[in-house]
Design a protein around this motif. Structure first.
Motif, PDB file in Angstrom:
ATOM      1  N   THR A 100      -4.459  -2.213  -3.480  1.00 62.22           N
ATOM      2  CA  THR A 100      -5.543  -1.437  -3.014  1.00 62.22           C
ATOM      3  C   THR A 100      -6.789  -1.632  -3.396  1.00 62.22           C
ATOM      4  O   THR A 100      -7.845  -1.876  -2.391  1.00 62.22           O
ATOM      5  CB  THR A 100      -5.186   0.242  -3.221  1.00 62.22           C
ATOM      6  N   LEU A 123       0.826  -1.358  -0.168  1.00 63.78           N
ATOM      7  CA  LEU A 123       0.005  -0.021   0.081  1.00 63.78           C
ATOM      8  C   LEU A 123       1.010   1.274   0.139  1.00 63.78           C
ATOM      9  O   LEU A 123       0.377   2.236  -0.157  1.00 63.78           O
ATOM     10  CB  LEU A 123      -0.895  -0.066   1.213  1.00 63.78           C
ATOM     11  N   ARG A 131       0.667  -0.914  -6.539  1.00 58.45           N
ATOM     12  CA  ARG A 131      -0.091  -0.400  -5.157  1.00 58.45           C
ATOM     13  C   ARG A 131      -1.434  -0.304  -5.478  1.00 58.45           C
ATOM     14  O   ARG A 131      -2.149  -0.688  -4.557  1.00 58.45           O
ATOM     15  CB  ARG A 131       0.676   0.957  -4.653  1.00 58.45           C
ATOM     16  N   VAL A 163      -5.679   4.950   3.900  1.00 58.41           N
ATOM     17  CA  VAL A 163      -4.939   4.762   2.917  1.00 58.41           C
ATOM     18  C   VAL A 163      -4.419   5.812   2.438  1.00 58.41           C
ATOM     19  O   VAL A 163      -3.025   6.112   2.391  1.00 58.41           O
ATOM     20  CB  VAL A 163      -5.309   3.796   1.854  1.00 58.41           C
TER      21      VAL A 163
END
Length: 851
Positions: free
Chosen positions: A606, A489, A602, A628
């Motif tokens: 996510t 992340l 990423r 996030v």
């Protein structure tokens, strides 16, 4: 109407029996019981036992009267849990084994007690509880002006001890004593025990651990094997870190040679501080001089005071805790250390301060600490008072970091290295004061980004654990590694640490395409002036621009004593040569392509995690999205602030050296770098004409000698010291560790998984950017620690192993952006891994292997 099973039946009754696997309120289990629970929590080998609580003791009747039924049930439960073997019954009073009063040996410990005989156990427990009223206890209370507030009783299996002793954790070497048997003779002072020291640096290493100083009067041999000594050091120092103070730890050895820890209490009689160089050693990796120490002391004091005000803590409360804000950093062994005791005290001024302490320790890689156990309702009330201040502080965090950047840029432009050489001393004094003003008064905008990174990182980590727990519960098995997901992340973020390497790659592309420039780079003999003169106007301007924008970055960029690439541009050429080679290698991605690949990974991770928040958990999606984004943003902002921090420190170095040249010209000092051995206030006074020390040369000579002696010390990363004391050069000289025995290498080194993935390659063991010529594209970089100045090397490597650092260290952040499998916090990596050796780095498990 409610029956007897209503409100009255719901009233909480304190338990009579507690085990050792939870950590209870000390008011329930007493000082010794709480200590044993904390030992068990850190994984220490504690003999099995139960705690008969203060509620049990309050209900227990005097001898000669029947034992209440509920107490009988508790005693029966204790015997069931512990079996029928020999037991030891020990007091655990509330106030015993505390920081100000130990009550050591004053209350009763009875052994051996026949666990199969209920009457024997009752008699021993009553005797232990009754000892609370013994005259010796009363006299101690009067002398120390303290009172015990209740008595619990610890009942444990009795270890058949062949030797026993105590270990004190204060100092950089751990002092200990031992004797034969259960150690009662040692406690009673009946014999002269043996004396030894353990090297706290050796808890996870192969170096010699124990140093016997004296044999005991009873003639017993030293009972600790190297393995047991390491285990004792590990558990004692882990608990020391958790408690935040020095301890004396009682231990015993059974007939099979196994170690057992039976007690740990604070060292009373003097105040101690817990020092740690976690994270700060990344920023200041080498010995520091008085100029930097004095600047850092003032800066960190202001850092935490300003944060407290920003978060709405009242000035009166800050003033009441003034001591905690002082000396938050200091130098030991000529290296900077955090005073974690003071930092924890400051953080605990905040609502949910224990959680903030834990977040800070994880943030800097310092471990975990012990919570104070304040009531949640009180914390929520306090949180309500400051939440408005916090919201206001973070509402415009990007704008505030930009404001900090402008403040640094203004000072940097006014006192550029090209200009300070011609400035009069008064102007240089103004430069010092302007730099200090930024550090003391403008830094709060940058510190807010630090806090945001620490808090959001932990909050996101906690949310991922919740997701994992629910998924594992629903599916009946575990899910993929949470650390790897957390890493994913934070991949592909546009962090400031990567700016210089991207710009250097772009410069290398131009140099490779320019035949005269490429030829000049190959034939200039490592002399930048020759290379620069061979460039055309446009390419020469690009090189100058890179040095001006990024040349202040480098290994040890905050130390003041280390020259930057802009000062010594010859050191740029080996790095530029490696990049030019990499540009021509089709197997190597450009930074832009690597960034895009990491960003795409990423975004996929996510989206995958977000999709798991379906059904009843769909309500968590907004929280997940917010955390996030907040974590990614705060990490980026923190790195931007760190970029400007390096620029400011470089300007401080430039102003200081300009003053050093003036002092040499005036005959005040003998060398330009003597300037680094003044304190900041002394140097400012000299520049402003406000006087100087009486004998400048003698002062500098003395400080140079002290600095050399202290710099030679090999101090541990964490230790406790009595308040006001510092490590003397003699502290370790009689305990020089022998060379490591490579035969002890078990093929696996362990550390903290910092960036996911698995890679194998040749190890390049480097001490700094100056060693860049030893690095080839595709190597695995091995170093003690890195700061953002190492960033240009990261692009050339495919793996990273560091002795120091944590999940939010700069090296970890940059490694995640570039997708470099990384393990940090690997003890003695640079000595146990030889340069050129093939290694395997597993960034998901934290293991480094030798194939």
């Amino acid at each position: 109407m409610r029956g007897r099973g209503g409100i009255e039946g719901m009233r909480w009754r304190p338990p009579f029996v507690r085990g050792l696997d939870a950590v209870d309120d000390v008011a329930l289990v007493g000082g010794k019981g709480r200590s044993l629970q904390e030992l068990r929590a850190v994984g220490a080998p504690v003999p099995e036992g139960v705690i008969l609580t203060t509620a049990f003791s309050a209900a227990l009747t005097d001898e000669g009267r029947p034992v209440p039924a509920r107490c009988v049930e508790a005693l029966d439960e204790a015997r069931r849990r512990l079996g029928g073997g020999p037991l030891i019954v020990r007091s655990s009073a509330v106030g015993e084994d505390g920081t100000t009063a130990a009550f050591a040996g004053l209350l009763e410990s009875i052994f051996p007690v026949d666990g199969a005989d209920p009457a024997a156990l009752v008699a021993a427990v009553r005797r232990s509880v009754a000892s609370r009223a013994a005259p010796r206890v009363r006299a101690y209370e009067e002398a120390r002006k303290v009172r015990l507030q209740g008595v619990a009783v610890v009942v444990q299996r009795l270890v058949p001890s062949v030797a026993a002793g105590v270990l004190f954790t204060d100092g950089v070497m751990l002092r200990g004593e031992w004797c034969r048997g259960h150690g009662q003779a040692l406690v009673d002072g009946a014999i002269t025990p043996g004396a030894f020291r353990l090297d706290r640096r050796a808890s996870e290493s192969a170096r010699r651990v124990a140093h016997v100083e004296r044999s005991p009067e009873d003639g017993s041999p030293f009972p600790l094997t190297n393995e047991a000594a390491r285990e004792l050091v590990k558990h004692a120092t882990t608990l020391e870190r958790r408690r935040g103070l020095s301890l004396d730890v009682e231990w015993t050895i059974d007939p099979e040679g196994a170690l057992w820890i039976v007690q740990a209490r604070p060292v009373t009689g003097r105040r101690t501080f817990l020092w740690s160089n976690a994270n700060i050693s990344e920023n200041f990796p080498a010995p520091v001089t008085p100029l930097l120490v004095s600047f850092a002391r003032a800066g960190y004091d202001a850092y935490f005071r300003n944060l407290a005000r920003e978060f709405g803590i009242e000035d009166a409360r800050i003033a009441a805790h003034d001591e905690a804000f002082r000396d938050i950093v200091d130098a030991h062994g000529a290296r900077l250390y955090y005073n974690l005791s003071h930092i924890h005290a400051v953080l605990r001024l905040m609502p949910f301060g224990d959680w903030l302490v834990d977040s800070f320790d994880v943030f800097v890689g310092a471990g975990a600490s012990s919570p104070e156990g304040r009531r949640v309702t009180d914390e929520i009330t306090a949180l309500g008072r400051v939440i408005l201040h916090v919201a206001r502080a973070y509402r415009d965090l990007p704008a505030r970091v930009a404001r900090f950047e402008r403040a640094v840029d203004d000072v940097a432009s006014r006192f550029h290295s090209r200009e300070v050489g011609a400035m009069p001393e008064r102007a240089l004094a103004e430069g010092l004061e302007a730099i200090l003003d930024v550090r003391l008064g403008r830094w709060v905008d940058a510190s807010l980004a630090d806090c945001a990174a620490a808090v959001t990182y932990r909050a996101l980590q906690a949310l991922l654990r919740v997701i994992d727990r629910d998924d594992a519960s629903a599916s009946g098995h575990g899910v993929d590694d949470p650390a790897a997901r957390h890493h994913a992340l934070l991949k592909g973020l546009d962090v400031a640490g990567a700016w210089s390497l991207r710009a250097l790659w772009e410069l290398a592309v131009v140099v490779r395409a320019d035949a005269p420039a490429r030829e000049a780079l190959a034939t200039c003999g490592g002399r930048f002036a020759v290379f620069r003169d061979a460039l055309g106007p446009e390419l020469g301007a690009r090189v100058d621009e890179w040095l001006d924008r990024f040349g202040f970055r480098g290994s040890g960029e905050l130390l003041l004593t280390e020259p930057s690439l802009a000062e010594e541009p010859d050191r740029l050429l080996p790095l530029l040569s490696r990049y030019v080679e990499a540009v021509g290698d089709p197997s190597i991605e450009s930074p832009a392509r690597a960034f895009e690949r990491q960003r795409a990974e990423r975004e996929r991770e996510t989206a995958r995690l977000r999709a798991r928040l379906a059904g009843p958990r769909r309500a968590l999606r907004p929280l997940f999205d917010a955390l996030v984004l907040a974590t990614q943003t705060s990490v980026q902002l923190r790195e931007r602030a760190r970029f400007r921090q390096a620029l400011l420190y470089t300007r401080l170095r430039g102003v200081a050296l300009a003053l050093g040249r003036r002092l040499v010209a005036a005959g005040t000092t003998d060398a330009i770098d003597d300037v680094f051995f003044f304190r900041f206030d002394e140097l400012t006074d000299l520049a402003a004409g406000r006087g100087s020390p009486s004998d400048v040369r003698a002062l500098v000579a003395t400080r140079r000698d002290e600095h050399a002696a202290l710099s030679a010390l090999d101090l541990p990363d964490v230790f406790t010291l009595a308040a006001g004391t510092f490590v003397a050069p003699s502290a370790l000289e009689t305990f020089a560790a022998p060379a490591l025995d490579p035969s002890t290498d078990d093929g696996v080194l362990c550390g903290i998984p910092a960036s996911g993935g698995r890679v194998s390659g040749r190890a390049a063991v480097l001490g700094g950017l100056a060693d860049a010529a030893r690095l080839a594209p595709g190597d695995v970089l091995v170093a003690r620690q890195t700061d953002p100045g190492w960033a240009p090397l990261f692009f050339l490597v495919k793996g990273l192993v560091l002795e120091r650092g944590g999940m939010l260290s700069h090296g970890s952040i940059l490694a995640r952006e570039l997708g470099i499998p990384s393990v940090v916090g690997v003890p003695e990596a640079t000595t146990r891994i030889s340069h050129g050796r093939d290694i395997v780095v597993d960034g998901d498990t934290g293991h480094v292997r030798f194939p």
